[in-house]
Every structure is written in C-alpha cells, then in structure tokens.
Design a protein around this motif. Structure first.
Motif, PDB file in Angstrom:
ATOM      1  N   HIS A   1      33.773  33.910  39.726  1.00 45.49           N
ATOM      2  CA  HIS A   1      33.644  34.325  41.117  1.00 45.49           C
ATOM      3  C   HIS A   1      32.640  33.347  41.690  1.00 45.49           C
ATOM      4  O   HIS A   1      31.741  32.615  41.126  1.00 45.49           O
ATOM      5  CB  HIS A   1      32.990  35.793  41.348  1.00 45.49           C
TER       6      HIS A   1
ATOM      7  N   ASN B   1      30.831  37.961  34.867  1.00 42.00           N
ATOM      8  CA  ASN B   1      29.900  37.873  35.535  1.00 42.00           C
ATOM      9  C   ASN B   1      28.801  36.793  34.924  1.00 42.00           C
ATOM     10  O   ASN B   1      28.931  36.438  33.738  1.00 42.00           O
ATOM     11  CB  ASN B   1      29.168  39.172  35.634  1.00 42.00           C
TER      12      ASN B   1
ATOM     13  N   ASP C   1      24.299  43.400  32.642  1.00 47.53           N
ATOM     14  CA  ASP C   1      25.405  43.647  33.322  1.00 47.53           C
ATOM     15  C   ASP C   1      25.989  41.964  33.825  1.00 47.53           C
ATOM     16  O   ASP C   1      27.198  41.928  34.242  1.00 47.53           O
ATOM     17  CB  ASP C   1      25.365  44.415  34.880  1.00 47.53           C
ATOM     18  N   LYS C   2      24.792  41.140  33.896  1.00 41.50           N
ATOM     19  CA  LYS C   2      25.246  39.754  34.653  1.00 41.50           C
ATOM     20  C   LYS C   2      25.781  38.956  33.437  1.00 41.50           C
ATOM     21  O   LYS C   2      26.163  37.402  33.764  1.00 41.50           O
ATOM     22  CB  LYS C   2      23.902  39.319  35.195  1.00 41.50           C
TER      23      LYS C   2
ATOM     24  N   ASP D   1      33.652  45.508  31.290  1.00 44.44           N
ATOM     25  CA  ASP D   1      32.154  45.331  30.932  1.00 44.44           C
ATOM     26  C   ASP D   1      31.747  45.059  29.446  1.00 44.44           C
ATOM     27  O   ASP D   1      30.785  45.506  28.858  1.00 44.44           O
ATOM     28  CB  ASP D   1      31.335  46.509  31.346  1.00 44.44           C
TER      29      ASP D   1
ATOM     30  N   ASP E   1      30.691  39.274  42.219  1.00 46.23           N
ATOM     31  CA  ASP E   1      30.894  40.118  40.999  1.00 46.23           C
ATOM     32  C   ASP E   1      32.299  39.816  40.391  1.00 46.23           C
ATOM     33  O   ASP E   1      33.062  39.511  41.168  1.00 46.23           O
ATOM     34  CB  ASP E   1      30.679  41.419  41.369  1.00 46.23           C
ATOM     35  N   LYS E   2      32.350  39.921  39.196  1.00 46.98           N
ATOM     36  CA  LYS E   2      33.678  39.945  38.385  1.00 46.98           C
ATOM     37  C   LYS E   2      34.741  40.952  38.860  1.00 46.98           C
ATOM     38  O   LYS E   2      35.967  40.615  38.525  1.00 46.98           O
ATOM     39  CB  LYS E   2      33.306  40.080  36.837  1.00 46.98           C
ATOM     40  N   THR E   3      34.620  41.982  39.382  1.00 43.20           N
ATOM     41  CA  THR E   3      35.570  42.873  39.904  1.00 43.20           C
ATOM     42  C   THR E   3      36.187  42.349  41.393  1.00 43.20           C
ATOM     43  O   THR E   3      37.274  42.962  41.593  1.00 43.20           O
ATOM     44  CB  THR E   3      34.924  44.286  40.377  1.00 43.20           C
ATOM     45  N   GLU E   4      35.669  41.383  41.722  1.00 44.45           N
ATOM     46  CA  GLU E   4      36.221  40.739  43.122  1.00 44.45           C
ATOM     47  C   GLU E   4      37.613  39.876  42.566  1.00 44.45           C
ATOM     48  O   GLU E   4      37.284  38.770  43.102  1.00 44.45           O
ATOM     49  CB  GLU E   4      35.315  40.083  43.784  1.00 44.45           C
TER      50      GLU E   4
END
Length: 280
Positions: free
Chosen positions: A57, A87, A35-36, A26, A65-68
């Motif tokens: 992504h 993101n 967040d984006k 983050d 999302d960047k976590t994927e």
C-alpha cells in the motif's frame, strides 16, 4: 417456473460464493508479532501452483493499511492468483530502508507459505502504489534486501509499480518546490542515502531483475517523469520495462480503479501478467 428461476438463482449464488476469495487475515511475517508486520492472504478456493501477488500500500511512508485494496483481491483471485496485501512499519518509527526490509520479509513469508494457500512459491509478482511503488521497485532492483532473507530476485517474475514519484530520489528533490524537497530529505536522509534508496541506482545487467510494467497518471508531471526515468534505466540494463500512461486518472483513482474490468490500466496489467506467465 418459479422453481426453475429459484434453482437458477441458487446455482448463480453458489458460483459467486465459489469465486469469492478465501481470506486469511493478520498473519505475522516477523517475530515478535506486531500489527505493522502482518499480512492478509486472499486465495482461490481450489487448485494449486497459482501465481502469487504481493501488494504494498501507499501513504507517503507514514500512513496506509493493508486493508485498503478495493477490488484488487477479487480481480486477482478471479484470474487464478493468490493475493497477499502487506503492512509494514512506518515513519517515524522506521526508516525507508527498514520498510524495504519489511517488504523483503513479507516476500520471504509468501515464498515459504505459498503452497499452503495454493500458490507457487517461485512465481511471485510484486506491486505497489505511491510509496508502495517505490518500495516494490527498490526490492525488485536492489538484490540485497531479498538476499538478506536467503532469497534471489529469480523468484520475482514481474514488478508493477503504480504512480510512484521516487524511483530517482535526487531527481525528485531537484524537481519540486523547496518545502516538499525538504520533506523528501527528511524522509530519505542524506545524499548517499537518497541515492541508495533510488531504484534507478540499482538497475544493472545480470541480477535477475524481473520485467516491469510501470503504471502512471498520464498528465502528472512528476510521476510521468519518474516512470520514464525508471523505464529508461531498466531498458539500458537489458531489463524488459514499459511505462504505461493512464489517461483520465488521478493519483488516487489509478489505484482505486485497479482491478475493475473496464479499467485500461487493469487491462494493461492483466496483459502483462499473461505475457510473463506464458513463459513460465
């Protein structure tokens, strides 16, 4: 004997821990923070001058999302690379042009902060899946996005778009049924905007466009045609480009399997990276 096995187990555990990426989550690449416009960095625990991968992504420019990232961070860090997953702002709050601007800002951040995570600021690879493939390709062909961040395409050493369907937006709109065509028009705007947001429009000589490996599902008619169209446009501009058809994959699995050692698109990707880095 039990002591020896236990000691061996401890040594193996220590090796696995050492191989695990050091994760920083983050981190904002634009102000004010939201967040984006944040990214996650997965870095090797030691060493310096590691190549940097910026991953974008997918999600139809309106989700994701960047976590994927599945196994990608571990795969790239194991190869001695810093992996940055970003993101970016999404529809309807941002236009696709603004998304590409976000990608350029994230690349600028990765360039400026690379050394803090053991990376080489001038050896950056840009990759993305689906909508992220279009954004990656656009920023790596239309130099205006990086130029706005006081950067040159010269810092980008390679681009790997994965199963994108909008490298030539007008072509895609002409190809699909009317309902989907209208959806693309809503996302990409009028004819001039569609053309300007098409990476093939910007393929030209003398711009430091990096070499491309274009991964696509072998039997998907749209992403196959778009990948071949992009590859041809780049080659005609004197850019090294190869379209790699992935057998027995879907739009989802070509992404989720990327990073697995027995995965053929992953093997092609790693060979591409090795070839580029040998010239560094």
């Amino acid at each position: 004997m039990r002591f020896v096995i236990s000691l061996a187990g401890l040594l193996l555990a220590s090796a696995l821990i050492a191989a695990e990426p050091k994760v920083h989550r983050d981190l904002p690449y634009a102000e004010p923070k939201n967040d984006k416009q944040t990214l996650d960095v997965y870095a090797p625990t030691e060493g310096k001058d590691h190549p940097v991968v910026v991953w974008i992504h997918g999600g139809g420019w309106q989700a994701g999302d960047k976590t994927e990232v599945q196994t990608k961070p571990q795969a790239f860090v194991a190869k001695g690379m810093v992996f940055v997953s970003i993101n970016y702002r999404l529809l309807p709050k941002a236009t696709i042009k603004q998304m590409a601007e976000d990608v350029a800002k994230a690349i600028r951040w990765a360039h400026e902060h690379a050394k803090e995570y053991g990376g080489d600021p001038n050896t950056v690879f840009v990759m993305g899946h689906s909508a992220g493939a279009q954004l990656a390709t656009l920023v790596c062909t239309d130099e205006r996005y990086l130029k706005a961040e006081d950067l040159s395409l010269a810092i980008i050493k390679g681009c790997v778009p994965v199963d994108g369907d909008t490298y030539d937006v007008p072509m895609q709109i002409q190809t699909v049924e009317q309902k989907r065509a209208e959806g693309y028009k809503k996302k990409f705007g009028d004819a001039d905007s569609q053309k300007d947001l098409s990476p093939v429009t910007h393929a030209a000589k003398g711009k430091n466009i990096p070499p491309f490996l274009i991964l696509h599902v072998s039997d998907h008619p749209e992403t196959k045609a778009q990948s071949q169209r992009l590859s041809k446009a780049l080659q005609e501009a004197g850019v090294s480009a190869k379209a790699f058809p992935a057998e027995e994959k879907t739009h989802d699995t070509i992404n989720s399997d990327l990073g697995k050692t027995d995965d053929k698109p992953t093997q092609a990707l790693m060979e591409f990276l090795d070839g580029v880095l040998k010239k560094r």
